[in-house]
Design a protein around this motif. Structure first.
Motif, PDB file in Angstrom:
ATOM      1  N   ASP A 292      36.213  29.455  42.396  1.00 50.33           N
ATOM      2  CA  ASP A 292      36.534  30.775  42.929  1.00 50.33           C
ATOM      3  C   ASP A 292      35.996  30.878  44.349  1.00 50.33           C
TER       4      ASP A 292
ATOM      5  N   HIS B 198      27.586  32.329  41.239  1.00 51.26           N
ATOM      6  CA  HIS B 198      28.575  33.283  41.730  1.00 51.26           C
ATOM      7  C   HIS B 198      28.437  33.418  43.246  1.00 51.26           C
ATOM      8  N   HIS B 199      29.125  34.421  43.827  1.00 49.93           N
ATOM      9  CA  HIS B 199      29.139  34.529  45.297  1.00 49.93           C
ATOM     10  C   HIS B 199      27.738  34.693  45.889  1.00 49.93           C
TER      11      HIS B 199
ATOM     12  N   GLU C  34      28.872  42.106  39.770  1.00 50.44           N
ATOM     13  CA  GLU C  34      28.479  40.873  40.460  1.00 50.44           C
ATOM     14  C   GLU C  34      28.686  40.894  41.967  1.00 50.44           C
ATOM     15  N   TRP C  35      29.360  41.928  42.468  1.00 50.84           N
ATOM     16  CA  TRP C  35      29.564  42.026  43.921  1.00 50.84           C
ATOM     17  C   TRP C  35      28.520  42.928  44.572  1.00 50.84           C
TER      18      TRP C  35
ATOM     19  N   TRP D 290      44.969  42.346  50.902  1.00 50.09           N
ATOM     20  CA  TRP D 290      44.179  42.602  49.715  1.00 50.09           C
ATOM     21  C   TRP D 290      43.291  43.814  49.886  1.00 50.09           C
ATOM     22  N   HIS D 291      42.427  43.841  50.812  1.00 48.99           N
ATOM     23  CA  HIS D 291      41.580  45.012  50.954  1.00 48.99           C
ATOM     24  C   HIS D 291      41.477  45.322  52.428  1.00 48.99           C
TER      25      HIS D 291
ATOM     26  N   ASN E  39      40.826  29.646  41.443  1.00 46.42           N
ATOM     27  CA  ASN E  39      41.304  31.028  41.515  1.00 46.42           C
ATOM     28  C   ASN E  39      41.764  31.367  42.936  1.00 46.42           C
TER      29      ASN E  39
ATOM     30  N   GLU F  42      44.538  36.133  37.676  1.00 40.74           N
ATOM     31  CA  GLU F  42      43.410  37.037  37.511  1.00 40.74           C
ATOM     32  C   GLU F  42      43.936  38.437  37.226  1.00 40.74           C
TER      33      GLU F  42
ATOM     34  N   HIS G   7      30.174  36.524  32.939  1.00 38.62           N
ATOM     35  CA  HIS G   7      29.629  36.761  34.273  1.00 38.62           C
ATOM     36  C   HIS G   7      28.186  37.208  34.120  1.00 38.62           C
TER      37      HIS G   7
ATOM     38  N   TRP H 283      35.620  36.883  54.925  1.00 39.77           N
ATOM     39  CA  TRP H 283      35.692  38.336  55.111  1.00 39.77           C
ATOM     40  C   TRP H 283      34.731  39.117  54.218  1.00 39.77           C
TER      41      TRP H 283
ATOM     42  N   TRP I  96      39.583  32.241  48.633  1.00 43.18           N
ATOM     43  CA  TRP I  96      40.277  33.338  49.308  1.00 43.18           C
ATOM     44  C   TRP I  96      39.424  34.028  50.369  1.00 43.18           C
TER      45      TRP I  96
HETATM   46  C1  JFZ Z   1      36.966  36.904  41.700  1.00 43.90           C
HETATM   47  C2  JFZ Z   1      35.524  37.271  41.961  1.00 43.90           C
HETATM   48  O1  JFZ Z   1      35.373  37.795  43.242  1.00 43.90           O
HETATM   49  C3  JFZ Z   1      35.049  38.255  40.922  1.00 43.90           C
HETATM   50  O2  JFZ Z   1      33.699  38.588  41.131  1.00 43.90           O
HETATM   51  C4  JFZ Z   1      35.210  37.649  39.552  1.00 43.90           C
HETATM   52  O3  JFZ Z   1      34.384  36.505  39.433  1.00 43.90           O
HETATM   53  C5  JFZ Z   1      36.667  37.282  39.342  1.00 43.90           C
HETATM   54  C6  JFZ Z   1      36.911  36.592  38.046  1.00 43.90           C
HETATM   55  O4  JFZ Z   1      37.115  36.429  40.385  1.00 43.90           O
HETATM   56  O5  JFZ Z   1      37.819  38.034  41.856  1.00 43.90           O
HETATM   57  C7  JFZ Z   1      38.471  38.344  43.002  1.00 43.90           C
HETATM   58  C8  JFZ Z   1      38.961  37.413  43.846  1.00 43.90           C
HETATM   59  C9  JFZ Z   1      39.599  37.824  45.008  1.00 43.90           C
HETATM   60  C10 JFZ Z   1      39.733  39.155  45.285  1.00 43.90           C
HETATM   61  C11 JFZ Z   1      39.261  40.092  44.401  1.00 43.90           C
HETATM   62  C12 JFZ Z   1      38.635  39.680  43.242  1.00 43.90           C
HETATM   63  N1  JFZ Z   1      40.346  39.594  46.457  1.00 43.90           N
HETATM   64  O6  JFZ Z   1      40.694  38.774  47.272  1.00 43.90           O
HETATM   65  O7  JFZ Z   1      40.478  40.792  46.672  1.00 43.90           O
END
Ligand code: JFZ
Length: 444
Positions: A203, A104-105, A56-57, A215-216, A249, A264, A45, A164, A206
């Motif tokens: 990725d 990435h995002h 990364e977030w 999730w959150h 993912n 993951e 990453h 979201w 979701w």
């Molecule tokens: C994802 C990415 O957001 C993260 O930055 C990293 O790259 C990982 C390998 O993949 O991870 C997630 C994906 C979804 C959630 C959390 C982390 N989620 O929905 O809460």
């Protein structure tokens, strides 16, 4: 009118057929078995977010608007990045492939993208394509390269409706979803066409997903019914090169066009994260984890896993038929933290001695709770004893015929009994390994 109805029906049927039909090409199937043999990969990453040392977030977590975030590329200059050093490290660790964030995002491309100037070559003083450098080095050292690509994009104005996350980056409150998908597919296409890669790790799906678990707290933002047209993207990729392996993912069972299923931070089927627990399908499997707690470089994160924990994760993954993709988050200068380098090299030493029981194996059919997992190659079954209470090991329901049992490390024979389906043997103190005591069983 009738004609229109018929045409409509034909279109619907075609849609349905294309949805369930994906026949992987011969070279794709070969790539899948290479993948299953490979067992261990390096996840990387790395992006302009690494500059802030807050993973990364950071754009989301610090609510950084786009016009501020765009300052980061202007001083991204990783003068110590050395593709040779990173690929060498992966090899020393015993890894067979590298999966790196090409976008990435945050939407910033870490390769030479012609589709957008928001990329490492056009927008940074560094000006070089690190993905190309890695590609060439991987080729030299005989290891494969995968492209992580985030479909979620906190920077692109057409990523609308919003999911979201990334709600405070200051994008306009309008946008054209199809235009975003066209942009995304164009980037994916240039990665597939212009680089010698083994596949894609997608990725972000979701972000737009209604989901079974909460999730959150961001759950309230979830939007239903956004169509990512994943199968269209997958078809395009396989048209460019049928052997490219596609994984996503999305934390769900794989859909048509995908070639492996990923998990993951969890072993297949487990759900310690809250977003795991997807059913296990029939494709090759992979799970990913961090060395500390973060994917992208995080200055404050000193919670590094021990070598033992990392090896056990790899062994458990193999015992569950899954590859292990272990992450590093390079620093702003392109270097990898010392703590991570030494751990990786030590894992590599363990693999030098014990890799025979991991690479090229498949899940064995013996497991005892989390304490014993097994791998198998041909008629050799490897029992990995990860936790030993007392000297004696009892394995119920052992339904195989045994020719020979020995300790893997020194090949000395193991005294055993096999009665009424119970395999029993003892592991004396002096035969115990610090990480994983391996018993080699030759089956009849
Ligand atoms: C994802 C990415 O957001 C993260 O930055 C990293 O790259 C990982 C390998 O993949 O991870 C997630 C994906 C979804 C959630 C959390 C982390 N989620 O929905 O809460």
């Amino acid at each position: 009118m009738k004609k229109i109805v018929i045409l409509f029906l034909v279109l619907i049927c075609q849609g349905l057929i294309s949805q369930e039909k994906y026949t992987p090409a011969k070279e794709n199937l070969e790539a899948r078995s290479w993948f299953e043999d490979a067992k261990f990969g390096m996840f990387i990453h790395w992006g302009v977010y690494s500059l802030l040392g807050d993973a990364e977030w950071v754009m989301q977590h610090q609510d950084i608007p786009i016009d501020r975030y765009e300052l980061l590329p202007t001083f991204f200059n990783p003068i110590d990045f050395d593709a040779k050093e990173i690929v060498t490290l992966a090899k020393e660790a015993g890894m067979k492939y590298i999966t790196i964030t090409t976008k990435h995002h945050d939407g910033f491309a870490m390769y030479d993208s012609k589709v957008s100037d928001y990329n490492i070559v056009a927008a940074t003083p560094y000006g070089k394509d690190i993905f190309r450098m890695l590609e060439q080095e991987c080729k030299k050292q005989g290891i494969k390269l995968f492209a992580y690509y985030s479909q979620l994009d906190w920077h692109h104005p057409d990523y609308f409706p919003r999911g979201w996350t990334g709600r405070k980056t200051g994008r306009p409150e309008t946008g054209n979803w199809e235009a975003y998908l066209a942009y995304q597919d164009a980037q994916i296409k240039e990665l597939a066409e212009n680089y010698d890669i083994a596949g894609f790790w997608f990725d972000g799906w979701w972000d737009q997903a209604p989901h079974k678990t909460d999730w959150h707290e961001a759950v309230e933002y979830r939007i239903k019914g956004i169509d990512w047209k994943l199968e269209r993207t997958y078809k395009m990729i396989h048209e460019v090169d049928p052997k490219l392996l596609i994984g996503n993912n999305h934390h769900e069972l794989p859909i048509a066009g995908e070639d492996f299923q990923m998990f993951e931070r969890d072993l297949p089927g487990k759900n310690t994260t809250g977003f795991g627990g997807a059913e296990i399908g029939s494709l090759p499997l992979e799970t990913c984890e961090t060395i500390n707690q973060s994917w992208g470089f995080n200055l404050q994160d000193g919670k590094h896993k021990s070598v033992k924990e990392l090896v056990l994760y790899l062994v458990k993954a193999a015992g569950n038929n899954a590859n292990f993709l272990l992450n590093v988050g390079p620093m702003p200068n392109g270097g990898i933290q010392e703590e991570h380098k030494t751990r990786l090299r030590t894992v590599g030493k363990w693999l030098q001695a014990n890799g025979e029981t991991i690479y090229g194996t498949r899940q064995g059919n013996v497991t005892v709770e989390e304490k014993i997992v097994s791998t198998q190659k041909g008629n050799i079954l490897y029992l990995h004893i990860l936790e030993l209470t007392g000297e004696e090991v009892r394995i119920p329901d052992f339904d195989r015929k045994i020719k020979k049992i020995s300790f893997f490390t020194d090949k000395t024979p193991v005294d055993f009994t096999l009665r009424k389906g119970e395999l029993k043997f003892s592991v004396p103190e002096n035969k115990r390994e610090h990480i994983d005591t391996i018993i080699e069983i030759t089956l009849k």
